[in-house]
Design an enzyme around this catalytic site. Structure first.
Site, PDB file in Angstrom:
ATOM      1  N   HIS A  87       0.819  -1.216   0.000  1.00  0.00           N
ATOM      2  CA  HIS A  87       0.000   0.000   0.000  1.00  0.00           C
ATOM      3  C   HIS A  87       0.852   1.264   0.000  1.00  0.00           C
ATOM      4  O   HIS A  87       1.874   1.360   0.663  1.00  0.00           O
ATOM      5  CB  HIS A  87      -0.977   0.002   1.184  1.00  0.00           C
ATOM      6  CG  HIS A  87      -0.349  -0.159   2.528  1.00  0.00           C
ATOM      7  ND1 HIS A  87      -1.082  -0.197   3.680  1.00  0.00           N
ATOM      8  CD2 HIS A  87       0.936  -0.294   2.919  1.00  0.00           C
ATOM      9  CE1 HIS A  87      -0.293  -0.343   4.716  1.00  0.00           C
ATOM     10  NE2 HIS A  87       0.940  -0.401   4.272  1.00  0.00           N
ATOM     11  N   GLY A  88       0.408   2.228  -0.799  1.00  0.00           N
ATOM     12  CA  GLY A  88       1.057   3.524  -0.832  1.00  0.00           C
ATOM     13  C   GLY A  88       2.342   3.596  -1.628  1.00  0.00           C
ATOM     14  O   GLY A  88       2.998   4.637  -1.657  1.00  0.00           O
TER      15      GLY A  88
END
EC number: 2.3.1.191
Length: 349
Positions: free
Chosen positions: A246-247
């Site tokens: 994520h990210g």
């Protein structure tokens, strides 16, 4: 399979913009590797490991670069990029259909939410599910068993192979290719631990953006961000079985090879290459043109250059250390002998 075409070497030289050395009337009907090629096959040579195979090959012609030593009596097509020229021939002999299916239009077994917007000339194969508010651009192909979650958007001329999952509110640009089993937008791996030692899930409310001309290999997973976006930059190519957390932001025109894992919030610049089974820790930045060798462990941000090892270090340092490591037994024996000599000298005093 499409009907094969036949070419003389003179025709092939014109087709591929190569210089012919050999018999211009030789007929080529197919392609093969160096070891299995016959006199009616074309092959290519681009790696000196296969020099013996080149010498022994029965191929009717071989695409080679300008530095390859030529054998008298054999046919060659000289190219600055033999692999690319050879691929041009393959594409001509075996032209591919735009989409890999016999289905056209929207199959009756596909489940499409009434609010979904489907562009012109879109193919949706059997058992696909298109959820609420989805938008699919013109010319795109949705394979059998694909799921596209609510309010996700697919650009034009995308190819989504069977059993891909694109979860809610994810975005694909134009000409994106997702191979079978890709998962886009699964929850990021985020938890907090309470005083009792229990792991409490953190909601991941961000999304995934996949920019134009990206290809993602089979069973690769790209997690949604916790707040904003996980992003895959334009023209990047990702192999099978890659995990992107994520990210993460992957820059444009990266190459990421199989079994690599990239932890959360790491970013890469343009033209980064990450070889197989590399592990990249979280919250780092890899600058433009970084190359990470296979099985490396990256634990800090990297400037432009080539890196290898665990932890990753400049590849020259890694190679030097490997030389020392191979000699470690010699060094140990030398130290033992020196210690013994010191003790002898001390005992004399």
């Amino acid at each position: 399979m499409n009907e094969k075409k036949h070419f003389t070497l003179q025709e092939l030289a014109l087709l591929t913009d190569c210089k012919l050395v050999g018999n211009p009337s030789q007929i080529i009907k197919s392609v093969a590797d160096l070891e299995n090629a016959s006199e009616e096959d074309a092959s290519f040579f681009a790696n000196n490991r296969y020099l013996q195979s080149l010498k022994e090959s029965q191929a009717g012609v071989v695409f080679v670069d300008l530095q390859t030593p030529l054998i008298e009596g054999k046919n060659y097509l000289l190219s600055e990029n033999p692999s690319r020229s050879f691929q041009h021939l393959i594409d001509t002999l075996y032209p591919q259909k735009k989409h890999p299916s016999g289905f056209t239009g929207i199959h009756t077994s596909a489940v499409i939410h009434p609010t979904a917007e489907i562009g012109n000339k879109v193919t949706i194969c059997p058992q696909a599910v298109i959820d609420e508010g989805v938008k699919i651009g013109s010319g795109s192909f949705i394979g059998a068993g694909v799921y596209i979650g609510s309010y996700s958007e697919i650009g034009e001329d995308c190819t989504i192979h069977p059993r891909v999952v694109i979860r809610e509110k994810c975005y694909l640009g134009n000409r994106v290719i997702l191979q079978p089993g890709v998962v886009i937008g699964s929850c990021g791996f985020g938890y907090t631990t309470n005083q009792q030692g229990q792991h409490i899930k953190l909601n991941q409310v961000g999304n995934v953006w996949v920019e134009n001309d990206v290809e993602i290999g089979a069973n690769t997973t790209i997690d949604r961000a916790r707040f904003k976006s996980t992003r895959i930059g334009q023209g990047t190519k990702i192999d099978n079985l890659v995990q992107i957390a994520h990210g993460v932001t992957i820059g444009s025109y990266n190459i990421i090879v199989s079994q690599t894992g990239i932890a959360g919030s790491t970013t890469t610049g343009k033209y980064v290459v990450i070889a197989g089974q590399a592990a990249i820790a979280g919250h780092l930045h890899l600058k433009d043109h970084v190359v990470v060798a296979g099985k490396s462990g990256v634990t800090k941000s990297l400037n432009t250059g080539k890196y290898s090892g665990i932890p990753a270090m400049p590849i020259k340092d890694y190679n030097r250390n490997q030389v020392f490591l191979r000699k470690i037994e010699i060094y140990i024996n030398q130290i033992k002998n020196l210690e013994k000599r010191v003790l002898e000298l001390e005992s004399q005093n």
